[in-house]
Design an enzyme around this catalytic site. Sequence first.
Site, PDB file in Angstrom:
ATOM      1  N   ASP A   1       0.814  -1.211   0.000  1.00  0.00           N
ATOM      2  CA  ASP A   1       0.000   0.000   0.000  1.00  0.00           C
ATOM      3  C   ASP A   1       0.846   1.259   0.000  1.00  0.00           C
ATOM      4  O   ASP A   1       0.516   2.249  -0.657  1.00  0.00           O
ATOM      5  CB  ASP A   1      -0.918   0.007   1.229  1.00  0.00           C
ATOM      6  N   GLY A   2       1.951   1.242   0.758  1.00  0.00           N
ATOM      7  CA  GLY A   2       2.807   2.421   0.827  1.00  0.00           C
ATOM      8  C   GLY A   2       3.402   2.770  -0.516  1.00  0.00           C
ATOM      9  O   GLY A   2       3.495   3.951  -0.881  1.00  0.00           O
TER      10      GLY A   2
ATOM     11  N   ARG B   1       2.686   6.140  -2.716  1.00  0.00           N
ATOM     12  CA  ARG B   1       3.800   6.968  -3.187  1.00  0.00           C
ATOM     13  C   ARG B   1       3.690   7.213  -4.683  1.00  0.00           C
ATOM     14  O   ARG B   1       3.925   8.325  -5.169  1.00  0.00           O
ATOM     15  CB  ARG B   1       5.120   6.260  -2.845  1.00  0.00           C
TER      16      ARG B   1
ATOM     17  N   ARG C   1       1.523  13.381  25.691  1.00  0.00           N
ATOM     18  CA  ARG C   1       0.718  14.594  25.687  1.00  0.00           C
ATOM     19  C   ARG C   1      -0.674  14.349  25.104  1.00  0.00           C
ATOM     20  O   ARG C   1      -0.916  13.354  24.434  1.00  0.00           O
ATOM     21  CB  ARG C   1       1.426  15.698  24.898  1.00  0.00           C
TER      22      ARG C   1
ATOM     23  N   ALA D   1      -9.554   2.248   5.726  1.00  0.00           N
ATOM     24  CA  ALA D   1      -8.142   2.245   6.109  1.00  0.00           C
ATOM     25  C   ALA D   1      -7.997   2.709   7.556  1.00  0.00           C
ATOM     26  O   ALA D   1      -8.593   2.136   8.457  1.00  0.00           O
ATOM     27  CB  ALA D   1      -7.355   3.130   5.136  1.00  0.00           C
TER      28      ALA D   1
ATOM     29  N   ALA E   1      -9.136   5.297   9.154  1.00  0.00           N
ATOM     30  CA  ALA E   1     -10.388   5.739   9.774  1.00  0.00           C
ATOM     31  C   ALA E   1     -11.198   4.557  10.286  1.00  0.00           C
ATOM     32  O   ALA E   1     -11.861   4.642  11.328  1.00  0.00           O
ATOM     33  CB  ALA E   1     -11.207   6.559   8.770  1.00  0.00           C
TER      34      ALA E   1
ATOM     35  N   SER F   1      -9.946   1.722  11.404  1.00  0.00           N
ATOM     36  CA  SER F   1      -9.275   1.263  12.622  1.00  0.00           C
ATOM     37  C   SER F   1      -9.592   2.161  13.813  1.00  0.00           C
ATOM     38  O   SER F   1      -9.584   1.704  14.963  1.00  0.00           O
ATOM     39  CB  SER F   1      -7.761   1.220  12.403  1.00  0.00           C
TER      40      SER F   1
ATOM     41  N   GLN G   1       2.251   9.190   4.351  1.00  0.00           N
ATOM     42  CA  GLN G   1       3.398   9.415   3.476  1.00  0.00           C
ATOM     43  C   GLN G   1       4.042  10.786   3.655  1.00  0.00           C
ATOM     44  O   GLN G   1       5.250  10.921   3.581  1.00  0.00           O
ATOM     45  CB  GLN G   1       2.960   9.277   1.998  1.00  0.00           C
TER      46      GLN G   1
END
Length: 296
Positions: free
Chosen positions: A72-73, A77, A157, A188, A190, A192, A246
């Site tokens: 997927d990455g 890209r 934080r 994707a 969202a 999760s 990315q």
Amino acid sequence: MTREILLVVHTGRQHNLGMAEKVAGQLIGSGMRLRVLAGEAPDLSPECYTEVVAPSSKAAEGTELVLVLGGDGTLLRAAELARVAGVPVFGVNLGRVGFLAGADFDALDEAVDAVIEGRYHVEERMTVDVTAWLDSRVLARTWALNEASVEKSSRERILDVVVEVDGHPVSAFGCDGVLCSTPTGSTAYAFSAGGPVIWPEVRALLVVPSNAHALFSRPLVVSQDSLLALEIDAQGHDAVLCCDGQRHFDLPAGARVEVVEGETPLRLVRLYDASFTDRLVRKFELPVHGWRGPGR
């Protein structure tokens, strides 16, 4: 007229290099020209390409499609190159052909034959355009196919934000982050984070808070014409804007991120017509046993 394809490869995996050599041989043998990116050419056999191009906005210009061998990455890209050139992108993912585009061929040869013979469909997917501001100064302008997320910059934080829709504040809360997603991205990150699945033909934007400390922190589905904005508390902590996992941009306290429907959609290759419902069931291996279908 000679047909050209830009081949983008995840060269960090030996299996992909073998796939690239096999695919390139079939495509070049059919009379096509193959471009590869300059950063990937040294890892590929010279027989895998006919031209080496810089990874610029013109890399895919004039090609028929961008063919991606990787996960997927790698596809995300390569999507930037395809989107700018206005050509479709087709991904071969983890041994399963066209995973993101909805294909389900086990045989790589069959998929390559479909490309050679032009037996594929192209569908448009909505994107988002994203702008980050600090007062009147632009910090970043970018885009996303799946989602733009504003997240806390440090684990210990809390990110304090105000969510705005069409110039009206909706809610303020502390959280780990907030995602602004397209329908494509609804399956994707969202998904999760607890967001709903949105069918691709539904033109809408999705807002999903991540681990929000508030009573009202439900996902929101708004019009494609809406302007979404996330304002970071000026007295709070810095944040990070991340698009599709990315592209990352640092956001100081007080920054504002605006998200709208993208001016340029992304075109994805599909090898066969199948409903999104069927593709969803396959992707998540959903149980559908006992289904009887419409009454006769």
